[in-house]
Scaffold this active site. Structure first.
Site, PDB file in Angstrom:
ATOM      1  N   GLY A 113     -10.436   1.215  -8.569  1.00  0.00           N
ATOM      2  CA  GLY A 113      -9.780   1.701  -7.359  1.00  0.00           C
ATOM      3  C   GLY A 113      -8.528   2.461  -7.743  1.00  0.00           C
TER       4      GLY A 113
ATOM      5  N   LEU B 141      -3.780  -0.294 -12.621  1.00  0.00           N
ATOM      6  CA  LEU B 141      -3.537   0.834 -13.529  1.00  0.00           C
ATOM      7  C   LEU B 141      -2.064   1.218 -13.556  1.00  0.00           C
ATOM      8  CD1 LEU B 141      -6.631   3.046 -12.600  1.00  0.00           C
ATOM      9  CD2 LEU B 141      -6.335   1.633 -14.651  1.00  0.00           C
TER      10      LEU B 141
ATOM     11  N   HIS C 149      -6.246  -4.941  -2.611  1.00  0.00           N
ATOM     12  CA  HIS C 149      -5.342  -4.377  -3.626  1.00  0.00           C
ATOM     13  C   HIS C 149      -4.940  -2.945  -3.246  1.00  0.00           C
ATOM     14  CE1 HIS C 149      -4.138  -4.040  -8.033  1.00  0.00           C
ATOM     15  NE2 HIS C 149      -4.126  -2.774  -7.638  1.00  0.00           N
ATOM     16  N   GLU C 150      -5.924  -2.134  -2.841  1.00  0.00           N
ATOM     17  CA  GLU C 150      -5.636  -0.722  -2.527  1.00  0.00           C
ATOM     18  C   GLU C 150      -4.850  -0.585  -1.230  1.00  0.00           C
ATOM     19  OE1 GLU C 150      -5.992   1.237  -4.901  1.00  0.00           O
ATOM     20  OE2 GLU C 150      -7.261  -0.106  -6.071  1.00  0.00           O
TER      21      GLU C 150
ATOM     22  N   HIS D 133      -1.309  -1.162  -1.922  1.00  0.00           N
ATOM     23  CA  HIS D 133      -0.634   0.001  -2.517  1.00  0.00           C
ATOM     24  C   HIS D 133      -0.093   0.932  -1.440  1.00  0.00           C
ATOM     25  CE1 HIS D 133      -0.906  -0.001  -6.853  1.00  0.00           C
ATOM     26  NE2 HIS D 133      -2.190  -0.290  -6.859  1.00  0.00           N
TER      27      HIS D 133
HETATM   28 ZN    ZN Z   1      -3.296  -1.052  -8.440  1.00  0.00          ZN
END
Ligand code: ZN
Length: 194
Positions: A48, A111, A152-153, A156
């Site tokens: 992702g 990431l 998770h996304e 963000h």
């Molecule tokens: Zn992330």
């Protein structure tokens, strides 16, 4: 392409991203950004990527969990995580409209926090409403690893990182995860970290 992914500490990762208008979604700029994010996610590789991770404070994320990423993960672990391939998916202006009380705890990385991971509790089941890359409204009920990726996304896009939600004593480098913790059931990891 990995160097293009913004790392923790950059303020863009802590801003609430701006929603996209239907008109913007059809623009060449946003369609090109989606392509760029797909490339960046694949070359990282990751499952992702959110627009703030490429420096754009926009409510846009891409997801893809390819079967080839699973070849070194045991069948037991795949089943425990309820992890299955997810085809390429674009989420615009996503909103989690309901989530289960039940949580699952697994190691998770990002990431933008390259080289580390930690145990993170996430809702086991959720419903998300969003616009796809054509600007069409979608609503999905999702469970398992896919639900973890979506949480998770969406985080963000609100300026939240997994390190805000992690069980902080489990924070580990990926090298040390492989050396000391990999393959351990989560209950046993939690026991050892007490
Ligand atoms: Zn992330």
């Amino acid at each position: 392409m990995r160097e293009t992914i913004v790392q923790a500490g950059d303020p863009v990762l802590r801003q609430r991203a701006r929603p996209l208008s239907p008109g913007e979604i059809h623009s060449a700029e946003i369609q090109n950004l989606i392509e760029h994010m797909r490339e960046a996610m694949r070359s990282a590789p990751g499952v992702g990527l959110a627009a703030p991770q490429v420096g754009q404070s926009l409510q846009l994320a891409v997801i893809e969990d390819r079967a080839e990423y699973h070849k070194d993960i045991s069948g037991d672990l795949m089943a425990e995580r309820q992890r299955k391939p997810v085809p390429f998916q674009v989420l615009i202006n996503p909103e989690i409209v309901s989530r289960s009380e039940e949580h699952k705890i697994f190691f998770e990385g990002c990431l933008s926090v390259a080289g580390f991971c930690a145990l993170v509790p996430r809702s086991a089941l959720l419903r998300v409403n969003y616009l796809d890359q054509h600007g069409l409204p979608q609503s999905l009920e999702i469970s398992g690893w896919h639900a973890r990726i979506i949480q998770h996304e969406v985080d963000h896009l609100q300026g939240t990182l997994y390190i805000d939600r992690m069980l902080s004593r489990s924070f580990t480098s990926l090298d040390n995860l492989a050396q000391y913790w990999n393959g351990e059931p989560v209950e046993r990891v939690l026991e050892r970290l007490k």
